[in-house]
Structures are given as structure tokens and as C-alpha cells.
Design an enzyme around this catalytic site. Sequence first.
Site: not given
Length: 302
Positions: A103, A186, A200, A202
Site C-alpha cells: 500500500n 498507535i 488507516n 483495513h
Amino acid sequence: MLQRQAAGAQLGLRGARRGAGLPSPCGPMPRRAAPAPNPSARATQLDALRAASTSALHASPCSQPARARRCVAAAAHGSLPEYTLEARPPARLAIFVSGGGSNMKAIHAACLDGRINGEVVAVVSDIPSCGGVSYAREHGIPTLTYPLVKKGEAAGQGLTASQLVDGLRNTYDAEFVLLAGYLKLIPGELCRAFPRAMLNIHPGLLPSFGGKGYYGERVHKAVVASGARFTGPTVHFVDEEFDTGPILAQRVVPVYPTDTPKQVAARVLKEEHAVYPHCVAALCDGRIAWREDGVPILWEAK
Ligand code: GRF
């Protein structure tokens, strides 16, 4: 398509750097006219966007750093104003990885070819030997280790949470934090330092198949075991819990009854590489608004 300004120009909301006299958090935004074919139309539309944003901007925490707040506009339900964007310099991105970093690579590639108006200024990992860190080094991107490594060759390396926040904000001047397969929790300090500025991805359709223990292949195994016929990645803002932050975007892929978790994972990952850069582009452009109830809205680029 967005009209972008030549790299390096110091115009637009994100053009103001720390200490450059930003207004008070709830005060008026700084603005300078960007060179564009039709500057007056652009200004009018942006003013409309800001006008529609006023109430929710006031509802948002005034303690947010100006840099993060700059992407925050808002609109009431059902009343998205017409808008176009000001040109602005590339946003400064810090990416967190623990693995291969596919990513991260997709985001970096999109920065390089102009799909994202951003620049990867730091890569953070808990595993200094992971593929994502090697990639960063090969591409001249500074790397940081967080948290402290306790075992193995890298034992003793690593920053504390305060050093991490200080480094990202003050040394690398990061505006946005992107979690891309980072497996450690985090720290709250980081969440508070980057409000509405940390994303983020997922690999499941939240709020299903998320939360503590749902990561990597475990998500896909659970999806297959459940008999769900659809799955897909979710991009969400990060809060201090696992996978509970506001959802920004999702993509849906089919799950066939004969699928293995690996097959599902491959199908989902392909979509991840499309949806994450898409969201990051919006974040960097300031094309994310916040509904008064805290739901983010992504405006597509025209
Ligand atoms: C992805 O599946 C992502 O959804 C999850 O971790 C994985 C990271 O993969 N958060 P990669 O390192 O980006 O290839």
C-alpha cells in the site's frame, strides 16, 4: 481533473508553513489567489465551501493544529456546495508499515506520477528489516523506528512516543500520517497530534470483521468462515481504538463460496491499492469535509 500548480509554489491553504502566522484555530483561513484560468470563479466556489463549513468548523475542536485542520471543511447533511480547489504545494506524508508495504508503494507511486499531490517524507516501522523499510531506503525516504525494538539485531533501536511525535511534526514537518499495514498500537499522543489527519486501511468492511485480533489473513479467514458474500477494504480515520475511527471510503468485492482466504486477500488487496491512493489524494487536496455528526465526506476531484 484538478488543476495543479507547479511544484514548489507556495500558494493555497497548505502553503503556509509552521510559524508563518496562521490564524487562530477557529478564525478565518488564510487564502491567497492561485493562478488559474478562472480565478474569480474558483474563489467564489471556495468561499461557498467555507461558508457552508462554518458551523461544523466551530463544532470541531479548536485545539487541532492548524496544519491538520486545513483539510477540514464541513457541510450540513445534503447540502454539499459546488467547489473547486486552490492549488497548493505537495502535502507531507508519513507512512507507517510493518510488512512488505504494497500500500505504501501504491501511495508513493501515486505521489510520483501526480495522482496524489503529496510527498512521502518519512516511513515509520516497528520492524527495521521489513520490506517497506527497505523500499523506503532504496528510494531515499528517511526511516524511523517505533517503538523500541526489544529483540534481535535491531534491539535497542527505536523512538519513544514523544520522540516520534516530535520527529514527525518538527523534523519532518509531516501533515498527514498514513497507516499501511502497521501492526503496533498507535500511541494516543500521535492520534492527538494528528487529529483528522491520520488514515488507516483495513482489509474488511468495517464495522464488521474489525477490532482487536482482526488483522491480515485473520480478517479474510473470518470472512470466508462467516459465509459473507461480499468483502473489501475500508479506509478510515484513526482514533485511539482499533478500527473504530470514522469511515472515509470502502470498496466491495465478491466472496465466492469456493474461495480460500488467500484468494479473497488477493482480491481485496487489489482494491486497497486503488482506494487508499484515492483517499490520500482527497486528503492532500483538502477534498474531505466533515458532516456535523462526525462522518467524513470525500468530494471527488472534478
Ligand atoms: C493490508 O491488507 C492492509 O489492509 C492491512 O495490512 C495489509 C498491509 O499490506 N492493514 P501491505 O504491507 O501494504 O502489502
